[in-house]
Design an enzyme around this catalytic site. Structure first.
Site, PDB file in Angstrom:
ATOM      1  N   GLU A   1     -21.021  -4.587   3.564  1.00 55.45           N
ATOM      2  CA  GLU A   1     -20.718  -3.379   4.335  1.00 55.45           C
ATOM      3  C   GLU A   1     -20.432  -3.713   5.793  1.00 55.45           C
ATOM      4  O   GLU A   1     -19.534  -3.140   6.413  1.00 55.45           O
ATOM      5  CB  GLU A   1     -21.897  -2.397   4.230  1.00 55.45           C
ATOM      6  CG  GLU A   1     -21.559  -0.971   4.586  1.00 55.45           C
ATOM      7  CD  GLU A   1     -22.630   0.008   4.096  1.00 55.45           C
ATOM      8  OE1 GLU A   1     -22.567   0.407   2.914  1.00 55.45           O
ATOM      9  OE2 GLU A   1     -23.520   0.360   4.871  1.00 55.45           O
TER      10      GLU A   1
ATOM     11  N   GLU B   1     -17.080  -5.060   5.916  1.00 51.35           N
ATOM     12  CA  GLU B   1     -16.126  -3.955   5.741  1.00 51.35           C
ATOM     13  C   GLU B   1     -15.927  -3.205   7.061  1.00 51.35           C
ATOM     14  O   GLU B   1     -14.799  -2.877   7.458  1.00 51.35           O
ATOM     15  CB  GLU B   1     -16.618  -2.980   4.660  1.00 51.35           C
ATOM     16  CG  GLU B   1     -15.617  -1.866   4.367  1.00 51.35           C
ATOM     17  CD  GLU B   1     -16.147  -0.813   3.397  1.00 51.35           C
ATOM     18  OE1 GLU B   1     -17.272  -0.990   2.878  1.00 51.35           O
ATOM     19  OE2 GLU B   1     -15.438   0.178   3.179  1.00 51.35           O
TER      20      GLU B   1
ATOM     21  N   CYS C   1     -25.206   4.182   0.345  1.00 51.10           N
ATOM     22  CA  CYS C   1     -26.341   3.738  -0.480  1.00 51.10           C
ATOM     23  C   CYS C   1     -27.039   4.883  -1.180  1.00 51.10           C
ATOM     24  O   CYS C   1     -27.758   4.679  -2.140  1.00 51.10           O
ATOM     25  CB  CYS C   1     -27.400   3.052   0.369  1.00 51.10           C
ATOM     26  SG  CYS C   1     -26.751   1.973   1.595  1.00 51.10           S
TER      27      CYS C   1
ATOM     28  N   SER D   1     -17.939   3.997   3.020  1.00 56.14           N
ATOM     29  CA  SER D   1     -17.857   2.581   2.687  1.00 56.14           C
ATOM     30  C   SER D   1     -17.614   2.480   1.181  1.00 56.14           C
ATOM     31  O   SER D   1     -18.164   3.262   0.401  1.00 56.14           O
ATOM     32  CB  SER D   1     -19.173   1.896   3.045  1.00 56.14           C
ATOM     33  OG  SER D   1     -19.283   0.682   2.338  1.00 56.14           O
TER      34      SER D   1
ATOM     35  N   LYS E   1     -30.472   8.482  -8.400  1.00 53.85           N
ATOM     36  CA  LYS E   1     -30.115   7.161  -8.912  1.00 53.85           C
ATOM     37  C   LYS E   1     -29.859   7.199 -10.418  1.00 53.85           C
ATOM     38  O   LYS E   1     -29.140   6.368 -10.958  1.00 53.85           O
ATOM     39  CB  LYS E   1     -31.220   6.161  -8.597  1.00 53.85           C
ATOM     40  CG  LYS E   1     -31.301   5.771  -7.127  1.00 53.85           C
ATOM     41  CD  LYS E   1     -30.188   4.801  -6.735  1.00 53.85           C
ATOM     42  CE  LYS E   1     -30.203   4.498  -5.249  1.00 53.85           C
ATOM     43  NZ  LYS E   1     -28.957   3.841  -4.818  1.00 53.85           N
TER      44      LYS E   1
ATOM     45  N   GLU F   1     -26.389   8.269 -10.757  1.00 52.75           N
ATOM     46  CA  GLU F   1     -25.538   7.175 -10.289  1.00 52.75           C
ATOM     47  C   GLU F   1     -25.402   6.093 -11.359  1.00 52.75           C
ATOM     48  O   GLU F   1     -24.298   5.589 -11.630  1.00 52.75           O
ATOM     49  CB  GLU F   1     -26.116   6.574  -9.007  1.00 52.75           C
ATOM     50  CG  GLU F   1     -25.209   5.541  -8.361  1.00 52.75           C
ATOM     51  CD  GLU F   1     -25.880   4.825  -7.181  1.00 52.75           C
ATOM     52  OE1 GLU F   1     -27.106   4.629  -7.206  1.00 52.75           O
ATOM     53  OE2 GLU F   1     -25.152   4.461  -6.243  1.00 52.75           O
TER      54      GLU F   1
ATOM     55  N   GLU G   1     -17.760   5.066 -13.851  1.00 52.19           N
ATOM     56  CA  GLU G   1     -17.082   3.920 -13.236  1.00 52.19           C
ATOM     57  C   GLU G   1     -18.037   2.741 -13.007  1.00 52.19           C
ATOM     58  O   GLU G   1     -17.593   1.661 -12.630  1.00 52.19           O
ATOM     59  CB  GLU G   1     -16.432   4.331 -11.915  1.00 52.19           C
ATOM     60  CG  GLU G   1     -17.391   4.748 -10.790  1.00 52.19           C
ATOM     61  CD  GLU G   1     -17.744   6.233 -10.804  1.00 52.19           C
ATOM     62  OE1 GLU G   1     -17.635   6.857 -11.887  1.00 52.19           O
ATOM     63  OE2 GLU G   1     -18.144   6.766  -9.744  1.00 52.19           O
TER      64      GLU G   1
ATOM     65  N   CYS H   1     -35.315   7.036   2.050  1.00 49.37           N
ATOM     66  CA  CYS H   1     -35.783   6.827   0.673  1.00 49.37           C
ATOM     67  C   CYS H   1     -37.291   7.000   0.522  1.00 49.37           C
ATOM     68  O   CYS H   1     -37.762   7.378  -0.541  1.00 49.37           O
ATOM     69  CB  CYS H   1     -35.397   5.443   0.190  1.00 49.37           C
ATOM     70  SG  CYS H   1     -33.624   5.186   0.245  1.00 49.37           S
TER      71      CYS H   1
END
Lengths: 389, 596, 164
Positions: free
Chosen positions: B283, B286, B310, B330, B369, B372, B377, B526
């Site tokens: 990241e 990036e 994230c 990102s 999560k 996710e 994908e 988190c």
């Protein structure tokens, strides 16, 4: 027991002249605001929606609040079962109500007012709007700055509670707020707001017309003035009748009963059931049994179980549902009397339900929630046998 | 202006409190306990449940102590017959409305209604049960399970979704006996704008809202001798898990947690922090790449500010609410998904295991999560990269089920490969942590020097303010990065989706002054995630955050680029940072979703 | 894009886009469309910058804001205790008989929906009902036949003296 003053018909609300020129308003806005407030206080006028808060004090509190954004709301969400007196005012003498609202706006310093009309009265809108147009024209001529807007309800009984009404006007679910703060401090859009019943505004207007002295000649010490009664059920004289407050229920039944009256439900489904044996000792007024004006008469052919069942069905549907005692309590009272009737629960379960009704009266969030169990306790206490057998 | 004190008496005790103080808070000051249900410190006052009623002298009706401000001279009684009877009755009414399956409920022993019902010894049979015998549970979402039969209508979830998250996927619908907590048209959760953040779960007093549980699937995998179960644990799990297993809030249980998982039967216990370090490398690079493309190449397609990626609750939020601004995100996968993609490729190859037999499981502080992990994908390894995402709570249950005496466990270290981590990876668990970790690395990459903050503590991005800002001037840069000379890098950190919305409204309006923004869906980051132990409040979140920073400072390495396993990964297998293979495995794309 | 979008936008232009404009907008949609459809609620949410769930949550509080399609004429028979005492059951039975539907149903041609409702403010003249906003009181089964016939023949019976 306070002495009763017998049954007297009066003609203040509908009888006296209703001015399309708003002459009383014209006269009032030349008076000192404090003087008008003092008149309303001295008149002893109490809210005609049922709760009976002194109107003059409400206006005084709102007038004393700082800021210049304030509101006046007319509560025309007449939803209490058996109540229809506001309908008659709205259809016959809306000028008096509008004039009362305008006087209130004048004394508290509001330039915007609303009529919150129940959805069931949608049919009145064209006529009311016409009268509002007339009012606005008259106000302009008087150089009096006030806009009155109509807002519609959409079928929710609880919106008759003033803070629920305000929530509804703000475009939300009509759920009563926590009090304090009261609307006179933080109401519509968080600004000081006076919410009064249709009839209260008419009375305030009439006090400005006939004067305090004339007004207090009517009624009793604690219940000044006259009151519109919505009379229905087993009566040959169903309709709206204007009577002096402070009469004995027995006098009332003598006039309006059908010679076989078994019980009178005073104040609608959220009010109290008075059985025949208590007619003589019940005074209709704030010193005895206060009422928003609904009087439902039942003769001996009626089952009080059915009456109560009907009320409870109404409440379990119309509770806003946010607080536990009212939401769950209403369902439990209904299921409870059904279970006893079907002998699924013992008759002694009625005692548990009576305790529950006490909890509902003291622990519910709003005034309506605190009164929904009134009919339950007063019917059950007086007609135990009808509940069981 | 001097604050006025209000004099009151509670149960005979005289005290002076601030204006606007509720009776409930006043009672707390003198150690008088008043039960509550609809009240939650993180949320606005509701006054709905009525369990907290007290008697105020001179008033006929009782007052809800949470919703009633004190007034001068008020005399309050919290322990009278009237109060006790009413509270017990309210509890009994709620029990009648609630599906009392306490013996089998996931929230048993962690349920506020159960506690109160027990306290008042409520008879389950006082009133008639209102539970619909044909009730159904909404299990449409990968993340959240909604069981209306256990709902007590306190509306904490609705307030959470509205006030803290500005999502408003949940609402109160209908009235009277039909009143319920609903979605738009009562559609299943997977069809509405729910971000899966799970904050509603953390504030649900009962078992009405819970995470979808997958520990039984995990047990099956553990029991299957053919399967190789690879477990990785997120940074914030180690500072919260202890709360479920007998330790005080804020205890770091990293070593015990690793031991427990090995005892349970995991084949390999690894650290998500490793993937966090990897995320920083990808990241950070990036970000520098975007800056270069804009400043040097004048590329107008490149979006700044760049937004972190994230937090899967945040990702779903932006996909729903700002679908036209996904280019700011990102493209880096979250650490969980990077880890999963590598577990079934790099790890399997190095360990000589058929990737088909690798079961990759992530222990996360998070409900989102789960969703996710199941995004279509997320299969760049050729398999579903992450087989299951479990919450901290689920791990706590598994440890209990395994009969492990957690309190007395010895510590052990993470396994290798992909078990090494730095303090920079650890602080991912707290709001501002990703930003701090990124700055520690990026600054050093371009200047060759450590970030100019005492002991690497970048204080401006720490703490619980909803939105934090910082800027660092880049000076005396290494040759390769001279194009950034003199640039003042502006960053922001937002946590809680309410604050994300503020940040995004700026982006949408084109007024965002930042280059790089960290966003976490959950309040506190988190450590306050939707999969963390219940209850939650500001004090608990602060203690977990302290523990996270202590974890950081206890690590020998505190910068992501110093992680030797990460270095080895690039050198031996992955190739260039942001390179072809890295893009294939470690980067992703986003999906425009409906706002309504 | 659906057809409801320009309509909802015009309502938002007319009433405003503040939260307090929500009910007037929903009320007008129901008056013209006889239902708050999913699409309509989404468009209202978009115009007023609310979530769809908030619009639904608010609408579902109010008995007159139906999210299930109703007929062109919604008949609401008062079910208060006084209405019951004065023969509500005969009225409802007659309506069911004529319209060949049960309470809560809509005629297949989409013309009538039959409902029972809480007190509509005519306890002195029960049995009573509303057809859309129009009240009808002192009902008898015979009057029901006549009223429904008028609606079936030429839509709304404009000159009918419904309030006695």
């Amino acid at each position: 027991m306070a002495p009763s003053n017998g049954l007297k018909r009066v003609d203040v609300i509908f009888g006296a002249y209703a001015s399309t020129k708003y002459l009383i308003l014209q006269k009032s806005i030349r008076r000192e605001k404090q003087e008008i407030i003092q008149d309303i206080i001295d008149s002893g006028l109490r809210g005609r929606g049922g709760a009976g808060f002194p109107t003059g004090l409400k206006w005084k509190f709102a007038a004393a609040q700082p800021g210049n954004e304030k509101y006046v709301i007319c509560n025309a969400d007449e939803g209490e079962p058996g109540t229809f007196k506001d309908r008659e005012i709205l259809m016959k003498v809306p000028q008096k109500m509008i004039s009362g609202m305008a006087i209130c706006a004048y004394v508290i310093g509001a330039t915007k007012a609303f009529i919150y009309l129940r959805g069931e009265y949608q049919f009145m809108v064209p006529d009311l709007q016409k009268e509002l147009d007339n009012f606005h024209e008259q106000a302009r001529e008087m150089n009096f700055d006030l806009t009155i807007e109509l807002r519609m309800g959409s079928g929710a009984y609880v919106c008759g509670e003033e803070t629920a009404l305000i929530e509804s006007m703000e475009g939300k679910r009509g759920e009563p707020r926590n009090k304090p703060p009261f609307p006179v401090v933080e109401g519509f859009h968080g600004k000081p707001t006076v919410v009064n019943n249709v009839e209260t505004f008419v009375n305030a207007n009439m006090i400005c017309r006939i004067g305090v002295e004339e007004f207090i000649k009517l009624g009793t010490q604690d219940s000044r003035g006259s009151k519109l009664f919505s009379i229905s059920g087993d009566t040959p004289k169903a309709g709206v009748h204007e009577l002096e407050l402070g009469m004995k229920l027995s006098d009332f039944v003598a006039e309006f009963g059908d010679d076989d009256t078994k019980a009178v439900q005073v104040g609608g489904a959220a009010g109290f059931c008075v059985p025949r044996k208590k007619f003589d000792t019940t005074i209709i007024g704030f010193e005895g049994m206060p009422t928003g004006g609904s009087m439902m008469l039942f003769n001996s052919s009626r089952s009080m179980y059915h009456v109560l069942h009907n009320y409870l069905e109404f409440f379990e549907e119309e509770s806003c549902g946010q607080c536990t005692p009212c939401r769950v309590g209403c369902q439990q009272l209904l299921l409870g009397i059904e279970a006893i009737k079907k002998q699924e629960r013992p008759a002694s379960y009625l005692n548990q339900l009576l305790k529950l009704s006490e909890t509902m009266k003291i622990a519910s969030k709003c005034g309506l929630g605190q009164s929904v169990a009134n009919s339950f306790s007063s019917i059950v206490e007086n007609y135990v046998e009808e509940m069981i057998y | 202006m001097k604050k006025q004190k209000i004099n009151i008496t509670i149960d005979g005790i005289k005290l002076a409190v601030d204006e606007q103080c509720s009776i409930l808070d006043a009672a707390k000051k003198v150690n008088i306990h008043i039960p509550t249900l609809c009240h939650h410190e993180d949320l606005c006052v509701a006054g709905n449940c009525r369990i907290c009623v007290v008697e105020v002298e001179g008033q006929r009706a009782l007052s809800a102590s949470c919703a009633t401000p004190v007034a001068e001279g008020m005399v309050i009684k919290t322990n009278t017959a009237k109060v006790r009877k009413a509270r017990k009755d309210v509890a009994a009414l709620l029990v009648a409305e609630h599906n009392t399956q306490c013996t089998t409920c996931y929230r048993s022993m962690n349920c506020e209604l159960q506690e109160i019902a027990a306290e008042y010894n409520v008879d389950n049979n006082t009133y008639i049960s209102l539970v619909d015998p044909n009730y159904t549970i909404d299990r449409s979402s990968w993340s959240i399970e909604k069981d209306d039969s256990k709902c007590i209508r306190c509306q904490r979830c609705v307030r959470t979704c509205a006030e803290l998250q500005h999502v408003n996927a949940l609402t109160v619908a209908n009235k009277g006996k039909e009143m319920k907590i609903s979605t738009f048209l009562d559609l299943p959760l997977n069809e509405v704008v729910c971000t899966n953040c799970g904050q509603c779960i953390n504030r649900c007093p009962t078992g009405a809202l819970t995470e979808r549980r997958f520990y039984d699937d995990l047990w099956d995998a553990i029991d299957d001798p053919k399967k190789h179960v690879v477990m990785n644990t997120a940074p914030s799990v180690r500072v919260a898990l202890g709360e479920m297993l007998g330790f005080p809030v804020g205890t770091r249980v990293t070593g015990k947690m690793v031991t427990a998982m090995k005892k349970i039967g995991m084949d390999s216990v690894l650290d998500t922090d490793f993937a966090a370090d990897l995320t920083i490398i990808e990241e950070g690079t990036e970000l520098l790449g975007r800056l270069k493309k804009i400043l040097v190449e004048g590329n107008k397609e490149i979006k700044l500010p760049m937004l972190t990626s994230c937090s899967p609750g945040w990702i779903k939020f932006i996909e729903h609410m700002y679908p036209n601004h996904l280019g700011h995100l990102s493209t880096c996968k979250s650490p969980q998904q990077m880890f999963g993609a590598l577990a079934k490729t790099y790890y399997a190859e190095k360990m000589g295991i058929d990737p088909a037999d690798v079961v990759s499981v992530a222990i996360m502080p998070c409900a989102a999560k789960k969703f996710e992990a199941n995004r279509p994908e997320m299969n760049s390894s050729g398999y579903q990269d992450v087989d299951a995402g479990l919450t901290t709570r689920e791990l706590g249950y598994m440890i209990r089920q395994a009969g492990v005496d957690f309190l007395h466990l010895e510590d052990s270290d993470y396994d290798s490969l992909m078990g090494e981590s730095t303090g920079a990876g650890a602080i991912f668990g707290a709001t501002g942590g990703v930003m701090e970790a990124a700055l520690r690395t990026v600054y050093e990459v371009v200047t060759g020097r450590e970030v100019p903050f005492d002991n690497l503590r970048i204080m401006p991005v720490r703490g619980t303010d909803g939105i934090k800002e910082a800027s660092i001037k880049l000076e005396n840069l290494l040759d390769e990065w001279k194009f950034l000379e003199g640039v003042e890098v502006k960053v922001a950190v937002a946590h809680g989706l309410k604050n994300a919305r503020i940040i995004m409204d700026q982006v949408e309006a084109g007024t965002s002054p930042y280059h790089f923004i960290e966003v976490m869906a959950c309040p506190g980051g988190c450590i306050g995630g939707g999969g963390q132990p219940i209850p939650t409040n500001e004090e608990i979140r602060k203690k977990r955050i302290e523990a996270i920073y202590a974890e950081d400072e206890g690590m020998p390495k505190r910068k992501s680029h110093e992680n030797t396993e990460v270095q080895k990964l690039y050198k031996e297998w992955l190739g260039d940072v942001n390179g072809h293979k890295a893009h294939e495995l470690l980067h992703t794309h986003y999906t425009k979703r409906n706002r309504y | 894009m659906n057809q409801i979008q320009p309509y909802v936008r015009s309502l938002a232009d007319k009433y405003g886009r503040e939260r307090e404009c929500l009910l007037p907008i929903l009320q007008e949609i129901v008056a013209t469309e006889h239902v708050l459809s999913q699409d309509a609620m989404v468009e209202v949410a978009r115009e007023l910058n609310l979530s769809a769930a908030e619009v639904y949550g608010t609408a579902s509080f109010y008995s007159f804001l139906n999210t299930e399609p109703y007929g062109k004429y919604v008949i609401r028979v008062c079910k208060s205790i006084v209405a019951e005492m004065k023969g509500k059951k005969e009225i409802v039975d007659k309506l069911c008989d004529i319209l060949k539907i049960k309470v809560g149903e809509t005629t297949p041609n989409g013309k009538f929906t039959l409902l029972e409702t809480n007190d509509i403010g005519w306890s002195d003249q029960e049995p009573s009902m509303l057809i859309n906003e129009k009240p009808y009181t002192y009902l008898t089964p015979e009057k029901i036949v006549q009223i429904i016939a008028e609606y079936q023949a030429n839509g709304k019976s404009n000159n009918h003296q419904q309030i006695n």
